[in-house]
Design an enzyme around this catalytic site. Structure first.
Site, PDB file in Angstrom:
ATOM      1  N   SER A  93       5.304   8.506  48.787  1.00 33.46           N
ATOM      2  CA  SER A  93       6.329   8.374  49.818  1.00 33.46           C
ATOM      3  C   SER A  93       7.057   7.057  49.652  1.00 33.46           C
ATOM      4  O   SER A  93       6.489   5.973  49.895  1.00 33.46           O
ATOM      5  CB  SER A  93       5.731   8.448  51.225  1.00 33.46           C
ATOM      6  OG  SER A  93       6.711   8.124  52.198  1.00 33.46           O
ATOM      7  N   GLN A 147       9.396   6.058  51.558  1.00 33.60           N
ATOM      8  CA  GLN A 147       9.622   5.487  52.879  1.00 33.60           C
ATOM      9  C   GLN A 147       8.430   4.665  53.344  1.00 33.60           C
ATOM     10  O   GLN A 147       8.594   3.574  53.898  1.00 33.60           O
ATOM     11  CB  GLN A 147       9.941   6.590  53.887  1.00 33.60           C
ATOM     12  CG  GLN A 147      11.291   7.255  53.649  1.00 33.60           C
ATOM     13  CD  GLN A 147      11.608   8.329  54.674  1.00 33.60           C
ATOM     14  OE1 GLN A 147      10.806   8.616  55.554  1.00 33.60           O
ATOM     15  NE2 GLN A 147      12.775   8.924  54.554  1.00 33.60           N
ATOM     16  N   ARG A 186       9.222  14.784  64.063  1.00 36.29           N
ATOM     17  CA  ARG A 186       8.673  14.335  62.781  1.00 36.29           C
ATOM     18  C   ARG A 186       7.604  13.267  62.987  1.00 36.29           C
ATOM     19  O   ARG A 186       7.835  12.269  63.658  1.00 36.29           O
ATOM     20  CB  ARG A 186       9.806  13.805  61.885  1.00 36.29           C
ATOM     21  CG  ARG A 186      10.830  14.873  61.574  1.00 36.29           C
ATOM     22  CD  ARG A 186      12.040  14.333  60.839  1.00 36.29           C
ATOM     23  NE  ARG A 186      11.710  13.891  59.486  1.00 36.29           N
ATOM     24  CZ  ARG A 186      12.591  13.378  58.642  1.00 36.29           C
ATOM     25  NH1 ARG A 186      13.850  13.244  59.026  1.00 36.29           N
ATOM     26  NH2 ARG A 186      12.236  13.008  57.438  1.00 36.29           N
ATOM     27  N   ASP A 216      14.359  15.600  47.653  1.00 32.74           N
ATOM     28  CA  ASP A 216      15.429  16.021  48.568  1.00 32.74           C
ATOM     29  C   ASP A 216      16.289  17.144  47.999  1.00 32.74           C
ATOM     30  O   ASP A 216      17.077  17.747  48.731  1.00 32.74           O
ATOM     31  CB  ASP A 216      16.343  14.833  48.904  1.00 32.74           C
ATOM     32  CG  ASP A 216      15.688  13.859  49.864  1.00 32.74           C
ATOM     33  OD1 ASP A 216      14.779  14.274  50.602  1.00 32.74           O
ATOM     34  OD2 ASP A 216      16.087  12.686  49.870  1.00 32.74           O
ATOM     35  N   LYS A 229      22.655   7.301  49.893  1.00 38.75           N
ATOM     36  CA  LYS A 229      22.163   7.034  51.243  1.00 38.75           C
ATOM     37  C   LYS A 229      21.036   6.009  51.234  1.00 38.75           C
ATOM     38  O   LYS A 229      21.004   5.088  52.061  1.00 38.75           O
ATOM     39  CB  LYS A 229      21.709   8.338  51.909  1.00 38.75           C
ATOM     40  CG  LYS A 229      21.323   8.153  53.373  1.00 38.75           C
ATOM     41  CD  LYS A 229      21.328   9.433  54.161  1.00 38.75           C
ATOM     42  CE  LYS A 229      20.196  10.354  53.793  1.00 38.75           C
ATOM     43  NZ  LYS A 229      19.759  11.170  54.944  1.00 38.75           N
ATOM     44  N   SER A 230      20.101   6.140  50.289  1.00 34.69           N
ATOM     45  CA  SER A 230      18.962   5.213  50.232  1.00 34.69           C
ATOM     46  C   SER A 230      19.440   3.786  50.020  1.00 34.69           C
ATOM     47  O   SER A 230      18.965   2.843  50.672  1.00 34.69           O
ATOM     48  CB  SER A 230      18.016   5.608  49.091  1.00 34.69           C
ATOM     49  OG  SER A 230      17.459   6.882  49.312  1.00 34.69           O
ATOM     50  N   ARG A 267      11.183  22.717  55.014  1.00 34.80           N
ATOM     51  CA  ARG A 267      12.179  23.215  54.063  1.00 34.80           C
ATOM     52  C   ARG A 267      11.651  24.357  53.194  1.00 34.80           C
ATOM     53  O   ARG A 267      12.451  25.114  52.633  1.00 34.80           O
ATOM     54  CB  ARG A 267      12.707  22.058  53.202  1.00 34.80           C
ATOM     55  CG  ARG A 267      13.640  21.151  53.990  1.00 34.80           C
ATOM     56  CD  ARG A 267      14.192  19.996  53.177  1.00 34.80           C
ATOM     57  NE  ARG A 267      15.183  19.270  53.974  1.00 34.80           N
ATOM     58  CZ  ARG A 267      15.565  18.029  53.737  1.00 34.80           C
ATOM     59  NH1 ARG A 267      15.036  17.348  52.727  1.00 34.80           N
ATOM     60  NH2 ARG A 267      16.465  17.442  54.503  1.00 34.80           N
ATOM     61  N   ARG A 274      20.529  19.445  54.701  1.00 32.96           N
ATOM     62  CA  ARG A 274      20.387  19.941  53.325  1.00 32.96           C
ATOM     63  C   ARG A 274      20.251  21.469  53.284  1.00 32.96           C
ATOM     64  O   ARG A 274      20.686  22.100  52.325  1.00 32.96           O
ATOM     65  CB  ARG A 274      19.212  19.260  52.625  1.00 32.96           C
ATOM     66  CG  ARG A 274      19.405  17.760  52.524  1.00 32.96           C
ATOM     67  CD  ARG A 274      18.575  17.109  51.448  1.00 32.96           C
ATOM     68  NE  ARG A 274      18.560  15.659  51.618  1.00 32.96           N
ATOM     69  CZ  ARG A 274      19.557  14.841  51.281  1.00 32.96           C
ATOM     70  NH1 ARG A 274      20.660  15.329  50.732  1.00 32.96           N
ATOM     71  NH2 ARG A 274      19.460  13.537  51.480  1.00 32.96           N
ATOM     72  N   ARG A 300      19.416   0.378  52.701  1.00 30.03           N
ATOM     73  CA  ARG A 300      18.745  -0.862  52.314  1.00 30.03           C
ATOM     74  C   ARG A 300      19.726  -2.029  52.197  1.00 30.03           C
ATOM     75  O   ARG A 300      19.363  -3.177  52.474  1.00 30.03           O
ATOM     76  CB  ARG A 300      17.977  -0.639  51.013  1.00 30.03           C
ATOM     77  CG  ARG A 300      16.734   0.244  51.218  1.00 30.03           C
ATOM     78  CD  ARG A 300      16.262   0.865  49.902  1.00 30.03           C
ATOM     79  NE  ARG A 300      15.006   1.597  50.043  1.00 30.03           N
ATOM     80  CZ  ARG A 300      14.906   2.847  50.514  1.00 30.03           C
ATOM     81  NH1 ARG A 300      16.001   3.493  50.917  1.00 30.03           N
ATOM     82  NH2 ARG A 300      13.727   3.445  50.583  1.00 30.03           N
TER      83      ARG A 300
END
Length: 438
Positions: free
Chosen positions: A168, A170, A123, A321, A22-23, A352, A398, A27
């Site tokens: 992070s 992100q 978030r 994750d 996914k990452s 989570r 998840r 990108r």
């Protein structure tokens, strides 16, 4: 809502291929949209999160087309040439899309409004707003730095040297992406290494980016702005975060032997595999190779008797994750598993730590929640009791997939209240699982 009870099965045997990372998928579309010319991508994850990124780049002028299953063409507009989107950019459930695209917009002379679903709108985006504001972007956010949120890009933006207060990938990526259209050198100082897909791919697209590792392990990443990106041909490896659920399932279900093809093993992402091996998991790598600058291998996973361990918090960024899946493995291990340093898990799609504590307890596991992790007393291989009613997933893909795996290792099965969020990252999860269960 779409509930489902996941029931115990026989051994998991066979060969599967999980969707693209996914990452890397996010990108590849973003950087392809900033290159001049056509970027071709194969193996792209076609989950809802990545499709949100594709729609946003279309709205800002790029031509993004699906040619076939996992095969996409991106005709970019060039760094500095993003267009003003006519409508709000709907990010669905994708925090990655939101934070990285905020970085892209921050250094372009455009204004964009970001909206999302109920989960994403809870978030906080403050960690990204802070450094991008220092670069000159202006923000109009909802209470607590949440969506809906409007970004007014700076022209020109100001290069900064930003030290990440919390690990992070992100936030790091958002600052680097903003730096692409910022004159001068943008610097990110990373005391704790996080996934490095952005650095690898920026270099691959031709950006002038350097990484210096200091004696204490701190990474200093420098990007020269006003970059000219060159289109690429990208093969996306299988997502280790998606493979995680099948790795854990094969380790837990007696008699299982499962081969998972083409799994990305970037060292900044492969923490779960090492931790499961420390717990006694039999996970072999076959046909190790490099694809598009990323290490890849086929994994052969066999049922194993796992032992509880204290997990070193230093590995958290490389498996952040995967902790929901790890918690399930720990619940059936022999002895106690202790996790610490997981504060980041409280601000993901759901909290989570709390949500998995409640879900596993509801399925019969012995779990103690702490401020920054869980302490799990394993069953020593004895299956979990299972659930009477449905466990609450809080719109978190998840959580849903982790508890589906728990259902395979239970007596009465585990009912998940809503399987729809799984489509954000792994649309074929249930079909793959059903095809293996005998």
């Amino acid at each position: 809502m779409k509930p489902r009870r996941f029931m115990p099965s026989g051994p998991l045997r066979g060969t599967i291929r999980v969707p693209g990372d996914k990452s890397i998928s996010h990108r590849s579309i973003m950087l392809g949209a900033l290159a001049v010319g056509e970027t071709r991508v194969t193996g792209l994850l076609e989950g809802e999160d990545v499709l949100s990124t594709a729609a946003a780049m279309r709205a800002m002028g790029a031509r993004v087309e699906r040619l076939g299953e996992g095969e996409w063409s991106v005709h970019g507009v060039g760094v500095g040439a993003l267009l003003q989107p006519q409508d709000p950019l709907d990010m669905g459930n994708s925090g990655t899309s939101t934070r990285l695209l905020m970085g892209l917009v921050a250094s372009h002379p455009i204004t964009a409004t970001f909206i999302g679903d109920a989960s994403l709108s809870k978030r906080p985006m403050g960690r990204v707003i802070g450094p991008l504001s220092q670069m000159g972007a202006a923000f109009d956010a909802s209470e607590g730095g949440r969506l809906p949120l409007t970004v007014r890009g700076a022209q020109p933006a100001v290069p900064i040297a930003y030290r990440l207060p919390v690990a992070s990938a992100q936030v790091k990526s958002a600052v680097l992406l903003a730096g692409l259209n910022t004159p001068g050198i943008t610097t990110v100082i990373e005391p704790v290494p996080t996934r490095d897909h952005s650095e690898r791919m920026l270099r691959g697209f031709g950006a002038d980016l350097s990484v210096e590792v200091e004696a204490d392990g701190t990474r200093v990443i420098r990007l020269v702005g006003e970059a000219e990106l060159k289109p690429q041909t990208i093969e996306v490896p299988g997502d280790p975060s998606s493979a995680a659920f099948f790795i854990v399932a094969a380790l837990l279900v007696p008699g299982s032997e499962l081969t998972i093809l083409n799994v990305g093993l970037n060292p900044t992402r492969a923490g779960l595999i090492e931790v499961l091996r420390q717990m006694g998991g039999d996970i072999a790598e076959v046909n190790r190779r490099e694809v598009g600058g990323e290490p890849v291998a086929d994994l052969v996973v066999r049922h194993s008797a796992l032992k509880g361990i204290a997990i070193d918090p230093a590995v958290v960024p490389s498996m952040v994750d995967e902790f929901p899946a790890l918690f399930v493995a720990a619940a059936l291990a022999e002895g106690t598993t202790v996790t610490t340093g997981l504060e980041e898990l409280r601000v993901t799609e759901s909290d989570r730590i709390s949500v998995m504590a409640a879900a596993l307890t509801g399925a019969g596991a012995r779990v103690t929640e702490t401020e920054d992790g869980l302490i799990i007393e394993g069953t020593g291989g004895e299956v979990l009791r299972g659930t009477a009613g449905a466990i609450a997933t809080h719109l978190d893909h998840r959580i849903a997939m982790s508890m589906a795996v728990a259902g395979l290792a239970s007596r009465a099965g585990v009912e998940v209240d809503d399987t729809r969020p799984i489509a954000t990252s792994f649309p074929v999860f249930e079909a793959l699982l059903d095809g293996l269960a005998t």
